[in-house]
Design a protein around this motif. Sequence first.
Motif, PDB file in Angstrom:
ATOM      1  N   LEU A  19      -9.115  15.300   6.872  1.00  0.00           N
ATOM      2  CA  LEU A  19      -8.135  15.094   6.038  1.00  0.00           C
ATOM      3  C   LEU A  19      -7.985  13.590   4.476  1.00  0.00           C
ATOM      4  N   VAL A  20      -7.783  13.262   4.153  1.00  0.00           N
ATOM      5  CA  VAL A  20      -7.502  12.211   3.184  1.00  0.00           C
ATOM      6  C   VAL A  20      -6.700  12.087   2.895  1.00  0.00           C
ATOM      7  N   ALA A  21      -5.839  11.537   3.525  1.00  0.00           N
ATOM      8  CA  ALA A  21      -3.982  11.296   2.965  1.00  0.00           C
ATOM      9  C   ALA A  21      -4.110  10.303   1.196  1.00  0.00           C
ATOM     10  N   SER A  22      -3.230  11.326   0.462  1.00  0.00           N
ATOM     11  CA  SER A  22      -3.513  11.373  -0.933  1.00  0.00           C
ATOM     12  C   SER A  22      -2.451  12.152  -1.719  1.00  0.00           C
ATOM     13  N   ARG A  23      -1.083  12.836  -0.615  1.00  0.00           N
ATOM     14  CA  ARG A  23       0.140  13.428  -1.346  1.00  0.00           C
ATOM     15  C   ARG A  23       1.007  13.065  -0.009  1.00  0.00           C
ATOM     16  N   ASN A  24       2.221  14.028  -0.683  1.00  0.00           N
ATOM     17  CA  ASN A  24       3.175  14.324   0.540  1.00  0.00           C
ATOM     18  C   ASN A  24       2.688  15.871   1.147  1.00  0.00           C
ATOM     19  N   GLN A  25       2.409  16.134   2.286  1.00  0.00           N
ATOM     20  CA  GLN A  25       2.338  17.445   2.160  1.00  0.00           C
ATOM     21  C   GLN A  25       2.226  17.755   3.521  1.00  0.00           C
ATOM     22  N   VAL A  26       2.479  18.882   3.656  1.00  0.00           N
ATOM     23  CA  VAL A  26       2.092  19.958   5.627  1.00  0.00           C
ATOM     24  C   VAL A  26       1.171  20.330   5.706  1.00  0.00           C
ATOM     25  N   ILE A  27       1.308  20.059   7.067  1.00  0.00           N
ATOM     26  CA  ILE A  27      -0.571  20.154   7.828  1.00  0.00           C
ATOM     27  C   ILE A  27       0.249  22.146   8.080  1.00  0.00           C
ATOM     28  N   ARG A  28       0.401  22.724   8.450  1.00  0.00           N
ATOM     29  CA  ARG A  28       0.092  24.447   8.913  1.00  0.00           C
ATOM     30  C   ARG A  28      -0.546  24.690   9.532  1.00  0.00           C
ATOM     31  N   ALA A  29      -0.263  24.492  10.745  1.00  0.00           N
ATOM     32  CA  ALA A  29      -1.304  25.106  11.916  1.00  0.00           C
ATOM     33  C   ALA A  29      -0.226  26.594  12.315  1.00  0.00           C
ATOM     34  N   THR A  30      -1.552  27.875  12.871  1.00  0.00           N
ATOM     35  CA  THR A  30      -1.064  29.485  13.315  1.00  0.00           C
ATOM     36  C   THR A  30      -2.045  28.987  14.435  1.00  0.00           C
ATOM     37  N   LEU A  31      -1.734  29.734  15.513  1.00  0.00           N
ATOM     38  CA  LEU A  31      -2.574  29.510  16.942  1.00  0.00           C
ATOM     39  C   LEU A  31      -2.759  30.614  17.462  1.00  0.00           C
ATOM     40  N   LYS A  32      -4.057  30.918  17.213  1.00  0.00           N
ATOM     41  CA  LYS A  32      -4.072  32.331  18.492  1.00  0.00           C
ATOM     42  C   LYS A  32      -4.157  32.336  19.623  1.00  0.00           C
TER      43      LYS A  32
ATOM     44  N   GLN B  21       0.843  -1.530  -0.093  1.00  0.00           N
ATOM     45  CA  GLN B  21       0.039   0.102  -0.083  1.00  0.00           C
ATOM     46  C   GLN B  21       0.617   1.885  -0.513  1.00  0.00           C
ATOM     47  N   LYS B  22       0.817   2.032  -1.052  1.00  0.00           N
ATOM     48  CA  LYS B  22       0.940   3.733  -1.221  1.00  0.00           C
ATOM     49  C   LYS B  22       1.021   4.297   0.464  1.00  0.00           C
ATOM     50  N   GLN B  23       1.668   4.628   0.786  1.00  0.00           N
ATOM     51  CA  GLN B  23       2.188   5.916   1.742  1.00  0.00           C
ATOM     52  C   GLN B  23       2.486   7.386   1.409  1.00  0.00           C
ATOM     53  N   PHE B  24       2.180   8.174   2.502  1.00  0.00           N
ATOM     54  CA  PHE B  24       2.318   8.983   2.112  1.00  0.00           C
ATOM     55  C   PHE B  24       3.011  10.187   3.429  1.00  0.00           C
ATOM     56  N   THR B  25       3.546  11.025   3.722  1.00  0.00           N
ATOM     57  CA  THR B  25       4.730  11.399   4.820  1.00  0.00           C
ATOM     58  C   THR B  25       3.193  13.198   4.660  1.00  0.00           C
TER      59      THR B  25
ATOM     60  N   TYR C 166       4.078  12.009   9.448  1.00  0.00           N
ATOM     61  CA  TYR C 166       3.814  10.374  10.455  1.00  0.00           C
ATOM     62  C   TYR C 166       3.133   9.914   9.169  1.00  0.00           C
ATOM     63  N   LYS C 167       3.388   8.774   8.804  1.00  0.00           N
ATOM     64  CA  LYS C 167       3.373   8.021   7.727  1.00  0.00           C
ATOM     65  C   LYS C 167       1.630   7.719   7.479  1.00  0.00           C
ATOM     66  N   ALA C 168       1.278   7.918   6.423  1.00  0.00           N
ATOM     67  CA  ALA C 168      -0.150   7.795   6.222  1.00  0.00           C
ATOM     68  C   ALA C 168      -0.795   6.976   4.629  1.00  0.00           C
ATOM     69  N   VAL C 169      -1.178   5.485   5.267  1.00  0.00           N
ATOM     70  CA  VAL C 169      -1.609   4.790   3.785  1.00  0.00           C
ATOM     71  C   VAL C 169      -2.734   5.322   2.951  1.00  0.00           C
ATOM     72  N   ASP C 170      -1.985   5.429   1.418  1.00  0.00           N
ATOM     73  CA  ASP C 170      -3.021   6.198   1.273  1.00  0.00           C
ATOM     74  C   ASP C 170      -4.627   6.210   1.136  1.00  0.00           C
ATOM     75  N   GLY C 171      -4.849   7.196   0.989  1.00  0.00           N
ATOM     76  CA  GLY C 171      -6.542   6.529   1.373  1.00  0.00           C
ATOM     77  C   GLY C 171      -7.335   7.338   2.528  1.00  0.00           C
TER      78      GLY C 171
END
Length: 304
Positions: free
Chosen positions: A226-239, A172-176, A202-207
């Motif tokens: 979210l649904v893992a479908s690609r390598n992506q960066v999740i940015r959170a600006t906390l107030k 199974q394909k995994q994304f970072t 985090y390594k997430a299995v495709d889908g």
Amino acid sequence: MRKISTILIALFLFGLVNSLFAQQQTKKNIAVMELESRGSLNKEESGTLTDRLRSMLVRTNAFVVVDRGQMQDILSEQGFQMSGCTSAECAVEAGKILGVEAMVAGTVGRLGKLYTLDITLIDVETSQIIKSLTRDYTGEIEGLIGLMKSVADELAGKPSVAATPQKEKAVQKQFTLTFVSQPDGAQVVLNGKIMGKTPYQYKAVDGSKLSVVIQKEKYQSFNENLVASRNQVIRATLKPVQLYSGTDKSVKKASSGGGSGWLYWVGGGVVVAAAAAYFLMPKSADDGSSTNTGTGFPAPPGRP
């Protein structure tokens, strides 16, 4: 009519018998010699392995296998000694006495933790080796029992489960997924489970579906599905969280012009200041009994 039915039944049975006979004729008559023990295997162990090989050969339905007891009786009557009969020539001689087409012979040994199995199928008439195969096994001796089925299948020309290459499992394909926050050190919670602190990968299995919460004390939480479908960066600006008590809120409201209470306080202060100034001002003498000295205090009375 009854006569015709009888004839048809007879023909059917005749065909069935011929089919069974033809099928029986295609099977090769064989006998299995005791496997020669090499290494530290005792006679009982090698005998058990031989019996299992014989049983598995019968189950292939490709051979007519001579029973062990019957084989020993026939050879004993002819004065043939099976002990020490390990060569191909000896196996052929035994096969001729038994009246079979082929003989199965071989050795089982041990080298350290490795067990070895060498099996041959020998044509009695020509003394030629029809098939030869080997098996290596590492583990407990009981594991050799499981090898006998694959050996029998290969001797019978059938595909063996053990010999058939296993299909590779679909990977199974995994994304970072990389989680970052401003400020750093925020807690990452995935599907309700605390995983680590930002920055975090985090390594997430495709889908795969993820419920993301990034949280830090005294800051508003970041939430996203979210649904893992690609390598992506999740940015959170906390107030930062604005924490005010009831009094603080009223002060804030007053300072922002939200009420007129402060006007009363300012007006009251002005009145008090004016009154104090009035009473502290110097007074002039209306009846001439006191004289203003210019110091702000009345002059002392004169001497009599």
